[in-house]
Design a protein around this motif. Structure first.
Motif, PDB file in Angstrom:
ATOM      1  N   ASP A   1       0.791  -1.235   0.000  1.00 31.28           N
ATOM      2  CA  ASP A   1       0.000   0.000   0.000  1.00 31.28           C
ATOM      3  C   ASP A   1       0.824   1.286   0.000  1.00 31.28           C
ATOM      4  N   PHE A   2       2.031   1.247  -0.524  1.00 31.27           N
ATOM      5  CA  PHE A   2       2.814   2.482  -0.590  1.00 31.27           C
ATOM      6  C   PHE A   2       2.039   3.594  -1.285  1.00 31.27           C
ATOM      7  N   SER A   3       1.346   3.266  -2.377  1.00 30.77           N
ATOM      8  CA  SER A   3       0.662   4.297  -3.161  1.00 30.77           C
ATOM      9  C   SER A   3      -0.545   4.869  -2.432  1.00 30.77           C
ATOM     10  N   ARG A   4      -1.038   4.191  -1.405  1.00 30.92           N
ATOM     11  CA  ARG A   4      -2.143   4.707  -0.606  1.00 30.92           C
ATOM     12  C   ARG A   4      -1.655   5.419   0.650  1.00 30.92           C
ATOM     13  N   ASP A   5      -0.601   4.895   1.248  1.00 26.55           N
ATOM     14  CA  ASP A   5      -0.097   5.493   2.487  1.00 26.55           C
ATOM     15  C   ASP A   5       0.697   6.768   2.228  1.00 26.55           C
ATOM     16  N   GLY A   6       1.475   6.782   1.148  1.00 27.63           N
ATOM     17  CA  GLY A   6       2.326   7.930   0.868  1.00 27.63           C
ATOM     18  C   GLY A   6       1.575   9.238   0.775  1.00 27.63           C
ATOM     19  N   PRO A   7       0.494   9.312  -0.033  1.00 22.94           N
ATOM     20  CA  PRO A   7      -0.258  10.573  -0.128  1.00 22.94           C
ATOM     21  C   PRO A   7      -0.873  11.012   1.194  1.00 22.94           C
ATOM     22  N   ASN A   8      -1.054  10.079   2.121  1.00 20.86           N
ATOM     23  CA  ASN A   8      -1.600  10.423   3.439  1.00 20.86           C
ATOM     24  C   ASN A   8      -0.507  10.692   4.471  1.00 20.86           C
ATOM     25  N   GLY A   9       0.736  10.752   4.014  1.00 17.06           N
ATOM     26  CA  GLY A   9       1.843  11.071   4.904  1.00 17.06           C
ATOM     27  C   GLY A   9       2.227   9.953   5.844  1.00 17.06           C
ATOM     28  N   ARG A  10       1.828   8.731   5.522  1.00 18.10           N
ATOM     29  CA  ARG A  10       2.135   7.602   6.392  1.00 18.10           C
ATOM     30  C   ARG A  10       3.334   6.839   5.852  1.00 18.10           C
ATOM     31  N   LEU A  11       4.338   6.725   6.686  1.00 16.07           N
ATOM     32  CA  LEU A  11       5.573   6.035   6.298  1.00 16.07           C
ATOM     33  C   LEU A  11       5.851   4.940   7.320  1.00 16.07           C
ATOM     34  N   TYR A  12       5.769   3.703   6.855  1.00 18.93           N
ATOM     35  CA  TYR A  12       5.971   2.572   7.753  1.00 18.93           C
ATOM     36  C   TYR A  12       7.317   1.883   7.536  1.00 18.93           C
ATOM     37  N   VAL A  13       8.170   2.471   6.708  1.00 19.84           N
ATOM     38  CA  VAL A  13       9.507   1.912   6.513  1.00 19.84           C
ATOM     39  C   VAL A  13      10.421   2.426   7.610  1.00 19.84           C
TER      40      VAL A  13
ATOM     41  N   GLU B   1      11.373  10.961   1.908  1.00 18.04           N
ATOM     42  CA  GLU B   1      10.508  11.727   1.005  1.00 18.04           C
ATOM     43  C   GLU B   1      10.266  10.985  -0.303  1.00 18.04           C
ATOM     44  N   ASP B   2      11.244  10.190  -0.757  1.00 14.32           N
ATOM     45  CA  ASP B   2      11.068   9.425  -1.988  1.00 14.32           C
ATOM     46  C   ASP B   2      10.009   8.346  -1.815  1.00 14.32           C
ATOM     47  N   VAL B   3       9.980   7.726  -0.642  1.00 14.47           N
ATOM     48  CA  VAL B   3       8.965   6.698  -0.392  1.00 14.47           C
ATOM     49  C   VAL B   3       7.591   7.339  -0.308  1.00 14.47           C
ATOM     50  N   LEU B   4       7.489   8.451   0.401  1.00 18.79           N
ATOM     51  CA  LEU B   4       6.202   9.137   0.515  1.00 18.79           C
ATOM     52  C   LEU B   4       5.697   9.599  -0.850  1.00 18.79           C
ATOM     53  N   ALA B   5       6.610   9.981  -1.727  1.00 19.80           N
ATOM     54  CA  ALA B   5       6.237  10.431  -3.069  1.00 19.80           C
ATOM     55  C   ALA B   5       6.146   9.275  -4.055  1.00 19.80           C
TER      56      ALA B   5
END
Length: 274
Positions: A158-170, A183-187
């Protein structure tokens, strides 16, 4: 087992014994409603936080034998009837995780992320094992491994769903090891380093799933068969991520109806840890 709302919350299925379905349905609606309070709609963060506090107060009320508020009576009235078979402390752990998601932190390392999984995913497995009367330490440990693996797989899916919501689980330690900025993962910026990072994270989740998978062979009857499908479904998502070259930052893999024959075959032929 079916999965809804992008989370690994099981719903009473044809594999669930009829006697357990009311408790499983009550658990599902409790978790899904809390998930909605944390994620859905146009409420402000402060309003979401207050709603979850009120929701927790209703859980405390029914746990103490008192009536819940009218707001979520459709959730807590059936839950109250099943609480003798559930563990309220584990339900409170789930609420802890939903509250944490209101202002998701950056995770320092894998141990800190697994602590989140301990509250966001592992309680579901333990609650279901409790319904089946399974409480030995080895089974609980394996259940935790499966549930944490499922939560991690959900993150890497779900990177493509979490990133736009500012959620980073890495975890930051993994980002640093692969030289990938947060920032690259979030984007959702794809690239060789990002794919190597995703491959490493998927290997971690696969190892956890392998550690827990023997539980599906140990449990008898419907519970064991249901868990086989859970394990194989999670592994299939990892296989799909790998088949795409670990490009899940730009493409979300999913399991669909066409995958059912493969899942069925894997469940039927499962003999040892995958």
């Amino acid at each position: 087992m079916s999965v809804d709302h992008y989370e690994n919350f099981p719903v009473a299925s044809w594999l669930c014994p009829p006697a357990l379905r009311p408790a499983v349905v009550a658990l599902y609606h409790f978790a899904r409603t809390a998930d909605d309070l944390a994620d859905e709609g146009d409420a402000t963060p402060a309003e979401r936080a207050q709603a979850l506090r009120d929701y927790r107060a209703d859980l405390a009320a029914v746990s103490a034998g008192r009536a819940p508020s009218p707001r979520w009576a459709r959730v807590f009235t059936p839950l109250a009837r099943e609480l003798h078979r559930l563990q309220p402390a584990l339900l409170h752990d789930l609420l802890d995780a939903f509250e944490q998601d209101l202002a998701p932190p950056r995770y320092r390392d894998r141990a800190q992320l697994l602590d989140y999984c301990r509250r966001s995913a592992n309680p579901v497995g333990r609650l279901l094992l409790g319904l089946y009367g399974v409480a030995d330490a080895a089974s609980l440990r394996r259940s935790d491994a499966i549930c944490s693996a499922l939560q991690l797989i959900n993150f890497w899916q779900d990177f493509s769903r979490d990133g736009p919501n500012g959620r980073l689980y890495v975890p930051q330690a993994d980002l640093d090891r692969h030289g990938v900025p947060a920032e690259d993962v979030l984007a959702c910026r794809d690239g060789p380093a990002a794919r190597a990072l995703v491959a490493d994270l998927c290997a971690w989740a696969r190892t956890l799933m392998r550690d827990g998978a023997p539980l599906a062979l140990h449990l008898r009857g419907r519970a064991g068969w249901e868990l086989r499908f859970v394990v194989q479904g999670g592994l299939l998502i990892l296989d799909k991520i790998a088949a795409g070259g670990h490009d899940s930052l730009r493409r979300r893999p999913a399991v669909g109806a066409r995958d059912f024959p493969r899942l069925l075959w894997r469940a039927l032929t499962m003999r040892a840890a995958p």
